[in-house]
Design a protein around this motif. Structure first.
Motif, PDB file in Angstrom:
ATOM      1  N   ARG A 111       3.257  -2.257   1.866  1.00 26.62           N
ATOM      2  CA  ARG A 111       2.659  -0.929   1.946  1.00 26.62           C
ATOM      3  C   ARG A 111       1.599  -0.760   0.859  1.00 26.62           C
ATOM      4  NH1 ARG A 111       7.831  -1.213   0.167  1.00 26.62           N
ATOM      5  NH2 ARG A 111       8.348  -0.303  -1.852  1.00 26.62           N
ATOM      6  N   THR A 112       0.782   0.269   1.047  1.00 26.47           N
ATOM      7  CA  THR A 112      -0.205   0.613   0.025  1.00 26.47           C
ATOM      8  C   THR A 112       0.475   1.381  -1.103  1.00 26.47           C
ATOM      9  OG1 THR A 112      -0.731   2.808   0.913  1.00 26.47           O
ATOM     10  CG2 THR A 112      -1.979   0.944   1.814  1.00 26.47           C
ATOM     11  N   ASN A 113      -0.229   1.523  -2.204  1.00 30.64           N
ATOM     12  CA  ASN A 113       0.138   2.509  -3.221  1.00 30.64           C
ATOM     13  C   ASN A 113      -0.234   3.889  -2.675  1.00 30.64           C
ATOM     14  OD1 ASN A 113       0.711   0.379  -4.919  1.00 30.64           O
ATOM     15  ND2 ASN A 113      -0.661   1.037  -6.547  1.00 30.64           N
ATOM     16  N   TRP A 114       0.199   4.908  -3.370  1.00 32.16           N
ATOM     17  CA  TRP A 114      -0.309   6.244  -3.116  1.00 32.16           C
ATOM     18  C   TRP A 114      -1.815   6.201  -3.362  1.00 32.16           C
ATOM     19  CZ3 TRP A 114       2.393   9.979  -0.899  1.00 32.16           C
ATOM     20  CH2 TRP A 114       3.793   9.946  -0.993  1.00 32.16           C
ATOM     21  N   HIS A 115      -2.575   6.890  -2.541  1.00 34.97           N
ATOM     22  CA  HIS A 115      -4.019   6.938  -2.725  1.00 34.97           C
ATOM     23  C   HIS A 115      -4.601   8.093  -1.922  1.00 34.97           C
ATOM     24  CE1 HIS A 115      -3.483   4.594   0.973  1.00 34.97           C
ATOM     25  NE2 HIS A 115      -4.717   4.913   1.306  1.00 34.97           N
ATOM     26  N   SER A 116      -5.877   8.373  -2.150  1.00 28.70           N
ATOM     27  CA  SER A 116      -6.591   9.383  -1.373  1.00 28.70           C
ATOM     28  C   SER A 116      -8.025   8.904  -1.166  1.00 28.70           C
ATOM     29  CB  SER A 116      -6.579  10.740  -2.086  1.00 28.70           C
ATOM     30  OG  SER A 116      -7.303  10.661  -3.300  1.00 28.70           O
ATOM     31  N   HIS A 117      -8.711   9.586  -0.264  1.00 33.42           N
ATOM     32  CA  HIS A 117     -10.105   9.247   0.045  1.00 33.42           C
ATOM     33  C   HIS A 117     -10.929  10.523   0.014  1.00 33.42           C
ATOM     34  CE1 HIS A 117      -8.657   5.329   1.356  1.00 33.42           C
ATOM     35  NE2 HIS A 117      -7.694   5.985   1.964  1.00 33.42           N
TER      36      HIS A 117
ATOM     37  N   GLY B  49       3.025   8.178   4.951  1.00 35.26           N
ATOM     38  CA  GLY B  49       3.701   9.278   4.267  1.00 35.26           C
ATOM     39  C   GLY B  49       2.747  10.060   3.389  1.00 35.26           C
ATOM     40  N   THR B  50       3.038  11.349   3.224  1.00 35.63           N
ATOM     41  CA  THR B  50       2.234  12.213   2.358  1.00 35.63           C
ATOM     42  C   THR B  50       3.110  12.781   1.246  1.00 35.63           C
ATOM     43  OG1 THR B  50       2.644  14.142   3.750  1.00 35.63           O
ATOM     44  CG2 THR B  50       0.665  12.850   4.232  1.00 35.63           C
ATOM     45  N   ARG B  51       2.480  13.320   0.224  1.00 37.00           N
ATOM     46  CA  ARG B  51       3.196  13.832  -0.950  1.00 37.00           C
ATOM     47  C   ARG B  51       4.189  14.940  -0.606  1.00 37.00           C
ATOM     48  NH1 ARG B  51       3.111  10.758  -5.684  1.00 37.00           N
ATOM     49  NH2 ARG B  51       0.972  10.126  -6.092  1.00 37.00           N
ATOM     50  N   ASP B  52       3.916  15.701   0.456  1.00 39.41           N
ATOM     51  CA  ASP B  52       4.819  16.793   0.822  1.00 39.41           C
ATOM     52  C   ASP B  52       6.030  16.314   1.622  1.00 39.41           C
ATOM     53  OD1 ASP B  52       3.748  16.292   3.341  1.00 39.41           O
ATOM     54  OD2 ASP B  52       2.836  18.269   3.564  1.00 39.41           O
TER      55      ASP B  52
ATOM     56  N   HIS C 268      -1.660   9.911   0.154  1.00 37.01           N
ATOM     57  CA  HIS C 268      -0.816   9.328   1.188  1.00 37.01           C
ATOM     58  C   HIS C 268      -0.638   7.835   0.921  1.00 37.01           C
ATOM     59  CE1 HIS C 268      -4.898   8.391   2.553  1.00 37.01           C
ATOM     60  NE2 HIS C 268      -4.365   7.400   3.254  1.00 37.01           N
ATOM     61  N   TRP C 269       0.212   7.222   1.725  1.00 34.55           N
ATOM     62  CA  TRP C 269       0.400   5.771   1.708  1.00 34.55           C
ATOM     63  C   TRP C 269       0.638   5.342   3.156  1.00 34.55           C
ATOM     64  CZ3 TRP C 269       4.863   3.761   3.739  1.00 34.55           C
ATOM     65  CH2 TRP C 269       5.952   4.629   3.842  1.00 34.55           C
ATOM     66  N   HIS C 270       0.457   4.053   3.433  1.00 32.72           N
ATOM     67  CA  HIS C 270       0.753   3.532   4.760  1.00 32.72           C
ATOM     68  C   HIS C 270       1.129   2.067   4.658  1.00 32.72           C
ATOM     69  CE1 HIS C 270      -3.676   2.648   4.669  1.00 32.72           C
ATOM     70  NE2 HIS C 270      -3.712   3.892   4.205  1.00 32.72           N
TER      71      HIS C 270
ATOM     72  N   PRO D 208       2.423   2.961  -7.322  1.00 32.79           N
ATOM     73  CA  PRO D 208       3.127   2.398  -6.170  1.00 32.79           C
ATOM     74  C   PRO D 208       4.116   3.388  -5.551  1.00 32.79           C
ATOM     75  CG  PRO D 208       3.145   0.846  -7.996  1.00 32.79           C
ATOM     76  CD  PRO D 208       2.626   2.152  -8.541  1.00 32.79           C
ATOM     77  N   VAL D 209       4.338   3.228  -4.264  1.00 29.81           N
ATOM     78  CA  VAL D 209       5.398   3.961  -3.565  1.00 29.81           C
ATOM     79  C   VAL D 209       6.708   3.302  -3.979  1.00 29.81           C
ATOM     80  CG1 VAL D 209       6.374   4.467  -1.290  1.00 29.81           C
ATOM     81  CG2 VAL D 209       3.882   4.510  -1.636  1.00 29.81           C
ATOM     82  N   THR D 210       7.650   4.095  -4.460  1.00 35.27           N
ATOM     83  CA  THR D 210       8.915   3.525  -4.926  1.00 35.27           C
ATOM     84  C   THR D 210       9.779   3.095  -3.741  1.00 35.27           C
ATOM     85  OG1 THR D 210      10.111   5.627  -4.912  1.00 35.27           O
ATOM     86  CG2 THR D 210       8.894   5.046  -6.945  1.00 35.27           C
ATOM     87  N   ALA D 211      10.760   2.258  -4.020  1.00 36.59           N
ATOM     88  CA  ALA D 211      11.705   1.845  -2.985  1.00 36.59           C
ATOM     89  C   ALA D 211      12.440   3.056  -2.419  1.00 36.59           C
ATOM     90  CB  ALA D 211      12.693   0.824  -3.549  1.00 36.59           C
TER      91      ALA D 211
END
Length: 137
Positions: free
Chosen positions: A47-53, A69-72, A92-94, A122-125
């Protein structure tokens, strides 16, 4: 017209991704049209890390099943043939599910500083596991 006959695939940078992810650039004409696109292949669990564009992102799934997934806490399951639009500035991440590969074409419109992406932690486990439960996987 320009035919590009060979585009090398590279392993995605470990500081932006968890697991094995491979990138094949499609176009990165940021200096001309500010468009960047790539085929991104995720192995199970990657998966990706959390990020935005800055100007949003479009993901078109070409193969497999994945999660976004999104922060909310919103989680969307995506699969081959589906398109997902991430709005400007949304963190978000994907990536792939824990049991399937997933490939998508990612398209972003850059800003004056490049591709407009802001990479975060990073998105945690635990976050990844929660996303699976939320998606009913």
């Amino acid at each position: 017209m320009e035919l590009v006959t060979e585009i090398p695939t590279a392993q995605a940078p470990a500081d932006r991704f968890t697991g094995d992810v491979y990138l094949t650039a499609i176009d990165s004409s940021l200096d001309l049209g500010r468009l960047a696109s790539a085929l991104v292949r995720f192995t199970p669990g990657a998966r990706t890390n959390w990020h935005s564009h800055a100007n949003g992102q479009v993901l078109y799934v070409t193969d497999g099943v994945g999660l976004v997934g999104t922060r909310d806490g919103n989680v969307v399951q995506i699969s081959a043939g589906q398109t997902l639009k991430c709005p400007p500035g949304e963190e978000h991440w994907h990536g792939a599910t824990s049991s399937t590969f997933m490939s998508h074409i990612a398209v972003v419109v850059g800003d004056t500083n490049g591709d407009g992406s802001t990479w975060l932690e990073p998105v945690t486990a635990a976050q990844y596991d929660t996303a699976h439960r939320t998606a009913g996987r």
